[in-house]
Design an enzyme around this catalytic site. Structure first.
Site, PDB file in Angstrom:
ATOM      1  N   ARG A   1       0.412   6.187  18.880  1.00 28.06           N
ATOM      2  CA  ARG A   1       1.549   6.879  19.301  1.00 28.06           C
ATOM      3  C   ARG A   1       1.176   6.801  20.759  1.00 28.06           C
ATOM      4  NH1 ARG A   1       3.538  10.245  15.598  1.00 28.06           N
ATOM      5  NH2 ARG A   1       4.105  10.936  16.980  1.00 28.06           N
TER       6      ARG A   1
ATOM      7  N   ARG B   1       0.681  -1.088  -0.170  1.00 27.02           N
ATOM      8  CA  ARG B   1       0.199  -0.141  -0.115  1.00 27.02           C
ATOM      9  C   ARG B   1       0.410   1.148   0.305  1.00 27.02           C
ATOM     10  NH1 ARG B   1      -3.216   0.553   4.548  1.00 27.02           N
ATOM     11  NH2 ARG B   1      -4.299   1.964   3.526  1.00 27.02           N
TER      12      ARG B   1
ATOM     13  N   LYS C   1       2.880  -6.664  11.716  1.00 26.72           N
ATOM     14  CA  LYS C   1       2.378  -7.102  11.279  1.00 26.72           C
ATOM     15  C   LYS C   1       2.592  -8.468  10.058  1.00 26.72           C
ATOM     16  CE  LYS C   1       1.387  -5.592   6.745  1.00 26.72           C
ATOM     17  NZ  LYS C   1       1.167  -3.833   5.891  1.00 26.72           N
TER      18      LYS C   1
END
Ligand code: BTN
Length: 267
Positions: free
Chosen positions: A262, A68, A132
């Protein structure tokens, strides 16, 4: 070098088909397996006008794998799953299809026996313990949508290092060699059974499952959207698949963008 690297099996069309159920087999166009190709997505995009829904392409290696946001998808040989499925959507808007696909991949992994908790990171990453495990790239050509899936089975150390420790793989998680053909068959079962459900009813049928697996919920994030960066706390997704972010007392819905976490808010 991991002990699993020498135990990876090559993909085989017949073996994959023996895993597939009757419904999926009836919706399967053809399975093509390439030893090496630039990108399975690119291949099916080029063929999208001639091939029907349910045409599937795997590759053992991609020399120009795409991720992506214009990134490349590192695709070393004989290790992971690189898969693209073509589907022609005649009625349904596919804006949030990739969210449903992420959940289908989780279903396949669960059926494979992966019983540790996996999460979905909006819009469509599959995560395990913050790293991931799989990514999805949808590309369109006319009515044809190419659904590209990269599923990490065994990432060589060099590739893991290049991904700066942000990626994980199934061999590492399950501590055993992975039967790639079996998993590929289970993956096709979920895709070919559930894509028609999405085609009929959109994201609705998948929302509850999304909430259950939501990685970002209540996390403080920054959304990079075009040249704007907005920081806030994630409050979930709505029926349209928009990411809902609380920013300065206002809930903003994002249709697209890249999210970086964050910090986790303390509960
Ligand atoms: C992402 O960036 O998270 C999406 C990665 C998608 C990679 C897959 S591998 C099979 C298919 N072919 C490609 O070139 N890309 C997708």
């Amino acid at each position: 070098m991991s002990i699993y690297s020498s135990q990876i099996e090559l993909l085989n069309e017949q073996t994959i088909q023996t895993v597939m159920d009757d419904t999926s087999l009836s919706r399967l166009g053809k399975i093509e397996i390439f030893e090496s190709i630039d990108s399975t997505n690119q291949y099916l995009l080029e063929k999208s006008k001639v091939y029907k829904s349910g045409h599937v392409c795997f590759a053992e290696e991609q020399t120009d794998g795409r991720g992506r946001h214009g990134r490349c998808w590192l695709s070393p040989k004989g290790t992971n799953i690189y898969c693209s499925v073509l589907w022609h959507f005649l009625k349904q808007d596919v804006a949030n299809l990739s969210m449903a696909i992420a959940l289908m991949i989780i279903d396949a992994l669960k059926k494979y026996g992966m019983n540790k908790e996996m999460k979905v990171k909006w819009p469509n990453d599959i995560m395990f313990e913050g790293k991931k495990l799989a990514g999805i790239l949808l590309e369109k050509s006319g009515t044809g949508v190419v659904i590209g899936i990269g599923l990490n089975i065994f990432l060589p150390d060099k590739v893991k290092a290049a991904l700066e420790g942000n990626a994980t793989d199934l061999c590492e998680i399950m501590s055993e060699p992975v039967k790639r053909n079996y998993l590929a068959g289970l993956l096709l079962n979920e895709l070919l059974t559930q894509i028609p459900l999405y085609e009929k009813g959109g994201l609705n049928a998948f929302l509850e499952k999304w909430h259950h697996h939501d990685f970002l919920i209540e996390k403080k994030v920054t959304i990079h959207n075009g040249n704007k960066n907005i920081t806030g706390v994630v409050k979930g997704v709505n029926e349209s698949g928009e990411l809902l972010v609380l920013h300065e007392d206002e809930i903003i819905g994002f249709r697209c963008g890249e999210v970086s976490v964050r910090e986790k808010l303390s509960s």
